[in-house]
Structures are given as C-alpha cells and as structure tokens.
Design an enzyme around this catalytic site. Structure first.
Site, PDB file in Angstrom:
ATOM      1  N   LYS A   1       2.214  10.446   8.137  1.00 33.10           N
ATOM      2  CA  LYS A   1       1.474   9.981   9.303  1.00 33.10           C
ATOM      3  C   LYS A   1       1.973  10.586  10.612  1.00 33.10           C
ATOM      4  CE  LYS A   1      -0.341   5.699   7.285  1.00 33.10           C
ATOM      5  NZ  LYS A   1      -1.720   6.173   7.122  1.00 33.10           N
TER       6      LYS A   1
ATOM      7  N   PHE B   1       0.862  -1.186   0.000  1.00 30.39           N
ATOM      8  CA  PHE B   1       0.000   0.000   0.000  1.00 30.39           C
ATOM      9  C   PHE B   1       0.893   1.228   0.000  1.00 30.39           C
ATOM     10  CE2 PHE B   1      -2.563   3.443   1.592  1.00 30.39           C
ATOM     11  CZ  PHE B   1      -3.758   3.268   0.913  1.00 30.39           C
TER      12      PHE B   1
ATOM     13  N   ASP C   1       9.324   2.995   1.633  1.00 31.82           N
ATOM     14  CA  ASP C   1       8.111   3.704   2.031  1.00 31.82           C
ATOM     15  C   ASP C   1       7.922   3.499   3.532  1.00 31.82           C
ATOM     16  OD1 ASP C   1       5.579   4.620   2.583  1.00 31.82           O
ATOM     17  OD2 ASP C   1       4.651   3.751   0.797  1.00 31.82           O
TER      18      ASP C   1
END
Length: 417
Positions: free
Chosen positions: A258, A144, A229
């Site tokens: 985040k 993702f 990532d």
C-alpha cells in the site's frame, strides 16, 4: 454537454467491459463523476468539484497524491531504466532492502519484493511453511490478508472464501484479540500465526495491549513463526513506523505494501529474520517474481521512506490522528443513537455506526459535501477514515463540518423510522 457524454460513455464501458454490478453500485451511491486529477489531499473530478480524500486508497496515499519528490524519483528512473534485466545487479532494489532492514523492528533483515499486499502475504506464508516444515497456519476471524488463493485461505471472512472452496488446507481462524483462543489451538504442527496488529477491513479493531506480546510468547513456546501483516498499518499510518511497535514486539516476518510505493507505484514486500529467510537463501529461485523489485517501484519506495522520515510523518500521524479522533468523539457524544464508537490509532480511524444501513447514507452525504470515505470491507457498519498523513488541521476541520452535517441527516432519518 461534452462532459456528460464522457461520463455516460465511461459508465457504459464499465457496464460492458468491467463489471455492471460496480457501475450499478456507483450509480446508486450517486457517484457519477470521473476522477480527473489529484494533488496532496484533494481529488478533482471532471466537473472541477474537489473532494478531500479521507479514504486514501485504503492506505495507499499516506504521502498524499502525486507527492512531488516521489514523482520526480520515478521520472528519473524512467529516464534511466524502468524495468530490471533480472540478470545484472539492481541498485534501487538493493538500496530499498537496506532501508527496510533499518526501519523494520528488531533483527528483521532480508526482504523480498513483489507487486501487492496479497503477494507479500503469499510469500510470507510459503516461507513459514518452508522454514518450519509444518502445515498449520492460524489466522483470525474477520481478518483480511488478500484474495489470491493462499492469502484468501488466511483471510477470515466466509463471504470471500466460500465461492472458492476448497481453499488451501491447514488454515484455522480464532477470534481477533483473544490470545487465549489461539493458545488453545496452537501446537507443534503450527507453522505460523498471521495477524494484523490492528484489523483494518474487520472494522479498525484495536486489540488489547497484551495481545501481540502474548502471541509472541505463544509462538516462541511452540516453535511457530509470528507474521505481522502491516500492509495497511505500516509506514507511519498508526503513529508508529509499524503498528507492532506500539506493542514492543518483533515478528519473524512482516509484510508491507500500500503506502510503500508513495501512491505512485505498486509494490509489496515481506521482510524476515536471517534464520527464517535461510530457505530462500539455500534455494534463491524457490520464490520469484517477474516484476517484483523493479527499479521504478523501488525508486518510488526509497523516496517514500525518505520523505516519511524527513517530513516527520509518523509523528504527524500521531498528533493529527488524536486531533481527528477528539473531533469525531465530540460528534459521537452528541449522537449516540447514530454512532456507537470512534476508535483507532494515528490516522487509522474507524467510526462504528449503530445500524448497518446508515453507512451508505453517510457515505453519500459526505461525498456530496466533498469528502471521500468508505466503510470497511468486512464490517459495513464501520466508516474508515484513513486520510494522507500530510493532512492539515484546517482540512480536518473542513471534513468535520461535512461529517457533522451527515450525522445530523442520519439522525433525522432514524428518527423518522
């Protein structure tokens, strides 16, 4: 009565103006409360019920909710200058870029700031193609990386990709954790391999120890870039500042988001080695963002990283994570018919269930007991546990009481089938 009216009006607005499917899902899960206030690891709804947040905004609330130092930093910046003129120098952004160069692995030096993880991935992919002059990007199955067009091309689940085909050309996917599979497809046309050091939405999948080092060797051999990532894994979540630190490698580009905004401001970034970033130096307006690097978000991020260091949250994540994993594993050993595996690093933990349908029941029971969790996006059989890094052992013990009860309920349901 007034509270009930407010709830119903809010749900009706979801149905009419946001998304009726979301409203139906919340109703089905018994989520008829409105989040009202949050502090530390606790969220309070409009009825005054408290929930221990073990989801943490999918990794956003590493410092907990409304960490006072981050809140104060943002308030001070609001009183000074919230948004940048984009013409004069921006000190908060310069300060943050310096800190990013210091905390990221190896010789990563130059940072670009956006507003989200998917934007960070977009910028990293563009930079990889610009630097190498190549088109091919290798990602992994069930990965993702975001849902904007470029990031979605890298994301490895057809459920999210198929409605938007054709996506960008040149993307291919290999099984996660299988370096040999990547070795078979990487070549001189490959611009980059993009990988999560630990797959988050794929089900909290921890790769073999040799996986990332081998990918580093493959990229070096073929002149491709390695992009890590770390949008979900970065900034202490796994018990290291970055998850790639567990494996002793330095990527060419690293993405963060985040937790970077301290749970107060949205911000994303990618940080690259000097020679890789050269294309953006030669043409500094090749990649830009109107709101990226704004003083508010950068002030929040600077204070966030300072708090992570001064409160030893990386080390605490490792210790509390092991404590949590041990407690979860003990319950798993009691109910092998319900729990297949407990896995993860630090406070990034996945509990894989034996059957997909158990996840909804488990979530519902835990929420009723005042614990917020969710299953991973690409694997509904895996319940993710990503609480704030500030969580105490006492709070973990409270969660485990609710968790053990919920597992017992799931076990009884399976016995009745």
């Amino acid at each position: 009565m007034e509270k009930e009216r407010v709830v119903e009006e809010t749900i009706e607005k979801y149905e009419k103006y946001i998304n009726p499917a979301v409203a139906r899902l919340f109703r089905f899960m018994g989520l008829s409360a409105i989040e009202q206030q949050a502090d530390g690891v606790v969220i309070t709804d409009n009825d005054g019920k408290e929930y221990i947040d073990c989801l943490g905004g999918y990794g956003v609330f590493s410092l907990g909710h409304r960490h006072p130092r981050v809140v104060e930093a943002v308030k001070a910046q609001i009183d000074c200058m919230p948004m940048s003129s984009k013409v004069l120098f921006n000190k908060p952004m310069a300060d943050l870029a310096e800190i990013m160069a210091k905390i990221t692995p190896g010789d990563l030096q130059y940072s670009f700031f956006g507003n989200s993880g998917t934007e960070a991935v977009e910028g990293a992919l563009k930079l990889a193609r610009a630097h190498t002059g190549r088109n091919k990007i290798i990602s992994t199955v069930n990965s993702f990386h975001g849902k904007t067009l470029g990031a979605l091309s890298a994301t490895g689940r057809d459920l999210f990709r198929d409605p938007f085909q054709p996506l960008l050309s040149g993307f291919t996917h290999a099984p996660f954790g299988d370096a040999a599979a990547i070795a078979e497809i990487i070549d001189r046309d490959t611009a980059a391999v993009i990988v999560e050091p630990i797959q988050g939405e794929g089900g909290i999948i921890v790769p073999p120890d040799e996986y990332l080092p081998y990918l580093r060797q493959l990229c070096d051999r073929h002149g491709a870039l390695l992009i890590c990532d770390e949008v979900q894994t970065g900034l202490g979540r796994t018990g290291k500042m970055f998850a790639c630190d567990h494996y002793g490698i330095t990527p060419d580009i690293i993405t963060t988001a985040k937790a970077l905004g301290g749970g107060v401001m949205p911000i994303g970034a990618f940080t690259a080695r000097p020679q890789i970033f050269a294309e953006y130096i030669t043409s500094p307006f090749l990649h830009t963002s109107t709101f990226g690097g704004n003083p508010l978000a950068c002030a929040a991020a600077v204070e966030t990283i300072t708090v992570i260091h001064e409160e030893n949250l990386v080390e605490k994540a490792a210790v509390k994570g092991q404590y949590f994993m041990d407690r979860l594993t003990a319950v798993a050993d009691q109910f092998p018919g319900v729990i297949r595996e407990v896995r993860g690093k630090g406070l990034m933990i996945g509990v894989e269930l034996t059957k997909e349908g158990i996840g909804g029941l488990l979530m519902s029971e835990l929420i009723n007991k005042g614990v917020l969790v969710a299953y991973t996006l690409n694997n509904p059989k895996v319940i993710r546990i990503e609480p704030p890094l500030i969580i105490s052992e006492e709070a973990i013990d409270q969660v485990m009481v609710a968790f053990a009860y919920a597992i017992e309920q799931a076990y009884e349901m399976l016995e009745d089938l």
